[in-house]
Write a protein that holds these residues in place. Structure first.
Motif, PDB file in Angstrom:
ATOM      1  N   THR A 389       0.833  -1.203   0.000  1.00 51.05           N
ATOM      2  CA  THR A 389       0.000   0.000   0.000  1.00 51.05           C
ATOM      3  C   THR A 389       0.867   1.251   0.000  1.00 51.05           C
ATOM      4  N   ARG A 390       1.866   1.275   0.862  1.00 52.24           N
ATOM      5  CA  ARG A 390       2.743   2.447   0.941  1.00 52.24           C
ATOM      6  C   ARG A 390       3.518   2.643  -0.352  1.00 52.24           C
ATOM      7  N   SER A 391       3.916   1.545  -0.966  1.00 56.17           N
ATOM      8  CA  SER A 391       4.667   1.636  -2.212  1.00 56.17           C
ATOM      9  C   SER A 391       3.818   2.218  -3.327  1.00 56.17           C
ATOM     10  N   VAL A 392       2.530   1.850  -3.356  1.00 55.60           N
ATOM     11  CA  VAL A 392       1.620   2.415  -4.347  1.00 55.60           C
ATOM     12  C   VAL A 392       1.415   3.910  -4.100  1.00 55.60           C
ATOM     13  N   LYS A 393       1.205   4.280  -2.843  1.00 54.83           N
ATOM     14  CA  LYS A 393       0.989   5.687  -2.518  1.00 54.83           C
ATOM     15  C   LYS A 393       2.232   6.526  -2.806  1.00 54.83           C
ATOM     16  N   ASP A 394       3.409   5.907  -2.691  1.00 57.87           N
ATOM     17  CA  ASP A 394       4.667   6.622  -2.936  1.00 57.87           C
ATOM     18  C   ASP A 394       5.072   6.617  -4.405  1.00 57.87           C
ATOM     19  N   SER A 395       4.187   6.111  -5.284  1.00 56.54           N
ATOM     20  CA  SER A 395       4.449   6.038  -6.728  1.00 56.54           C
ATOM     21  C   SER A 395       5.688   5.219  -7.060  1.00 56.54           C
ATOM     22  N   LEU A 396       5.961   4.222  -6.237  1.00 56.00           N
ATOM     23  CA  LEU A 396       7.015   3.260  -6.551  1.00 56.00           C
ATOM     24  C   LEU A 396       6.440   2.037  -7.243  1.00 56.00           C
ATOM     25  N   THR A 397       5.148   1.814  -7.056  1.00 54.82           N
ATOM     26  CA  THR A 397       4.450   0.678  -7.666  1.00 54.82           C
ATOM     27  C   THR A 397       3.280   1.197  -8.477  1.00 54.82           C
ATOM     28  N   ALA A 404      -4.897  -2.150 -18.112  1.00 52.61           N
ATOM     29  CA  ALA A 404      -5.501  -0.821 -18.215  1.00 52.61           C
ATOM     30  C   ALA A 404      -5.150   0.017 -16.999  1.00 52.61           C
ATOM     31  N   GLU A 405      -5.048   1.315 -17.212  1.00 58.10           N
ATOM     32  CA  GLU A 405      -4.721   2.224 -16.112  1.00 58.10           C
ATOM     33  C   GLU A 405      -5.832   2.217 -15.074  1.00 58.10           C
ATOM     34  N   ALA A 406      -5.461   2.041 -13.832  1.00 55.20           N
ATOM     35  CA  ALA A 406      -6.423   2.043 -12.732  1.00 55.20           C
ATOM     36  C   ALA A 406      -6.234   3.314 -11.917  1.00 55.20           C
ATOM     37  N   TYR A 407      -7.321   4.013 -11.670  1.00 59.31           N
ATOM     38  CA  TYR A 407      -7.245   5.164 -10.773  1.00 59.31           C
ATOM     39  C   TYR A 407      -7.267   4.652  -9.343  1.00 59.31           C
ATOM     40  N   VAL A 408      -6.254   5.025  -8.577  1.00 55.44           N
ATOM     41  CA  VAL A 408      -6.169   4.614  -7.176  1.00 55.44           C
ATOM     42  C   VAL A 408      -6.680   5.754  -6.308  1.00 55.44           C
ATOM     43  N   TRP A 409      -7.724   5.477  -5.557  1.00 56.25           N
ATOM     44  CA  TRP A 409      -8.314   6.508  -4.705  1.00 56.25           C
ATOM     45  C   TRP A 409      -7.353   6.893  -3.580  1.00 56.25           C
ATOM     46  N   PRO A 410      -7.385   8.169  -3.185  1.00 56.61           N
ATOM     47  CA  PRO A 410      -6.572   8.578  -2.031  1.00 56.61           C
ATOM     48  C   PRO A 410      -7.115   7.970  -0.750  1.00 56.61           C
ATOM     49  N   GLY A 411      -6.348   8.126   0.312  1.00 60.32           N
ATOM     50  CA  GLY A 411      -6.754   7.558   1.592  1.00 60.32           C
ATOM     51  C   GLY A 411      -6.210   6.160   1.779  1.00 60.32           C
TER      52      GLY A 411
END
Length: 495
Positions: A389-397, A404-411
């Motif tokens: 989760t942290r890696s996704v939020k940090d734009s490392l993953t 297809a591009e997935a929009y990841v919700w904040p929070g």
């Protein structure tokens, strides 16, 4: 079977919580896994997207995708999607495919799994002026509630369908019907639904297709509200008509009172509108919502007019009434008693109605899958799920669904939303728990994968995948490359 030969034993499938016992030659309840000679096999092929700078074979957005062997274009780079990959259930197992490849000198890894989503649903956007139901009205399929009407957006009606309350929180029939409806919507099939209780609206929804409302296929999405239409097309009417009313369920516009009319020196006409006046030239609640003019319940536009002011109106006054899509229009002239009399519409005014219609976009249904990658799904990527989760939020993953591009919700968590038309056809499956099965991929640098506690010993080079047993599709026209360096913080020079 000859006498004395033992009957083949059923095998147990552990790909989902149902845990089917499957006889030889048969498939499980989900039709995704089967018993082939005592071996559990995945029936749908693993899907690989062939990436190339020359996107010669796009997805067909109105139906199936074209197969392509990827050999005719030099420099093609494969991206292994989770479509057909299989699941990690019962959760402690590594993802079915953890594949690496070098991209522009960087070792990248993609972790691929089909997630079992009990917490999922779809958001449906229906581009139409027609009233399909009030906010919070229940949406039903086969008599079972599967969702509700949400807040309308500009020119569109919105539905929220599915979710854990409908999948598992109601009766068995409700869960089964909800799961089936979601599956068909996500796989681009048509679903007929009923909206409301007192005045039921029949709506057929299919991704990428016009909605069918009460048996009529919609054609146009409004160019704007009635007030916006006045502002946009005021010059088209100048000199050809004295007054224009653009009928709209939300904001009906009146040319002579509107700021656009005032700036063009349109004189007062003495018109009276039945409704709640907002700012000059803008009226709310001129009629009830419906499937008539401008999303109202009226078929005769004169019903929204009151008596004309005799000190300002005059006999022969020319009046155009038009809807927000230009599909309905009527022309009138005031008689001596200041009552509007229908007249044939002049060519210039008919052209202005056609111009409104020309500026309207086609009515279409959009279906967006929405689901949360819970701890169990993330456990197939790493033994420490919160690090993913942290890696996704940090734009490392980078997160994708079927490539297809997935929009990841904040929070908190990894809550994704994706347009099903950007995914390969047939990307979704189900398990009868009930839940949808949807593809999800996590792409990152190999080094970052090790840092977040990934299953580095399970990494395999993409070249070891037997291409003969896979389905290959081309990258979509508007589909970004998950391997593109611009998605990642490390490629942007950020610490």
């Amino acid at each position: 079977m000859p006498d004395g030969q033992p009957k083949p034993e059923k095998i147990r499938c552990d790909a989902c919580p149902v845990m089917c016992y499957i006889a030889d030659g048969k498939s499980g309840a989900c039709d995704r896994y089967a018993n082939h000679g005592g071996e559990l096999v995945r029936l749908d092929p693993l899907t690989i997207i062939e990436n190339t700078d020359h996107k010669l074979v796009p997805f067909l957005r109105d139906g199936g995708g074209e197969d392509w062997d990827g050999d005719i274009v030099q420099g093609a780079r494969p991206f292994v999607t989770a479509v057909g990959a299989g699941t990690t259930y019962p959760d402690y197992k590594p993802a079915p495919f953890i594949v690496s490849q070098e991209v522009e000198g960087v070792d990248m890894v993609t972790v691929v799994t089909e997630g079992i989503f009990s917490y999922c649903g779809v958001k449906v956007k229906i581009d139409t002026d027609r009233h399909i139901g009030h906010e919070r009205d229940v949406v039903r399929v086969d008599g079972e509630p599967i969702g509700h009407v949400m807040t309308s957006e500009y020119g569109s009606k919105m539905l929220s369908l599915g979710g854990v309350e409908h999948l598992t929180g109601g009766s068995k029939a409700e869960g089964r019907v909800t799961c089936d409806a979601l599956l068909r919507l996500c796989n681009r099939e048509a679903v007929e639904m009923q909206i409301g209780d007192d005045h039921v609206t029949e709506v057929i929804v299919q991704a990428g297709k016009p909605p069918v409302i009460n048996g009529t296929e919609e054609k146009l999405m409004r160019v704007g509200c009635g007030s916006a239409a006045i502002g946009m097309f005021a010059k088209q009417w100048l000199g050809h008509v004295d007054e224009v009313v653009v009928v709209d369920d939300h904001i009906t516009g009146v040319l002579s009172e509107h700021e656009a009319g005032k700036q063009l020196d349109v004189p007062k006409t003495g018109i009276r509108i039945k409704g709640r006046r907002s700012t000059p030239g803008r009226y709310f609640q001129v009629a009830e919502p419906g499937t008539g003019w401008g999303g109202t319940d009226i078929e005769d536009p004169l019903t929204i007019l009151g008596d004309w002011k005799p000190k300002e109106a005059w006999p022969g006054l020319r009046l155009l009434m038009v809807s927000t899509t230009g599909e309905q229009y009527a022309y009138f002239e005031l008689r001596e008693d200041l009552v509007p009399k229908p007249q044939p519409i002049p060519a210039k005014l008919k052209a202005s109605a056609d111009l409104i219609a020309e500026n309207c976009e086609p009515s279409v249904c959009s279906v967006l899958f929405m689901g949360g990658a819970g701890g169990s799904l993330r456990a197939g990527v790493t033994e420490n799920p919160v690090r993913l989760t942290r890696s996704v939020k940090d734009s490392l993953t980078y997160v994708s669904c079927g490539g297809a591009e997935a929009y990841v919700w904040p929070g908190g968590g990894i809550t994704v939303m994706v347009d099903v038309l950007e995914m390969p056809p047939g990307s979704f499956g189900y398990v009868p728990t009930p839940a949808l099965v949807a593809p999800i991929e996590f792409t990152m640098r190999v080094g970052d994968y090790g840092t977040l506690g990934g299953y580095v010993n399970e990494i395999r080079n993409v070249d070891v995948i037997d291409r003969a047993k896979t389905r290959k599709v081309a990258q979509g026209q508007s589909q970004p490359d998950p391997m593109d360096r611009t998605h990642y913080r490390w490629a942007k020079g950020k610490p």
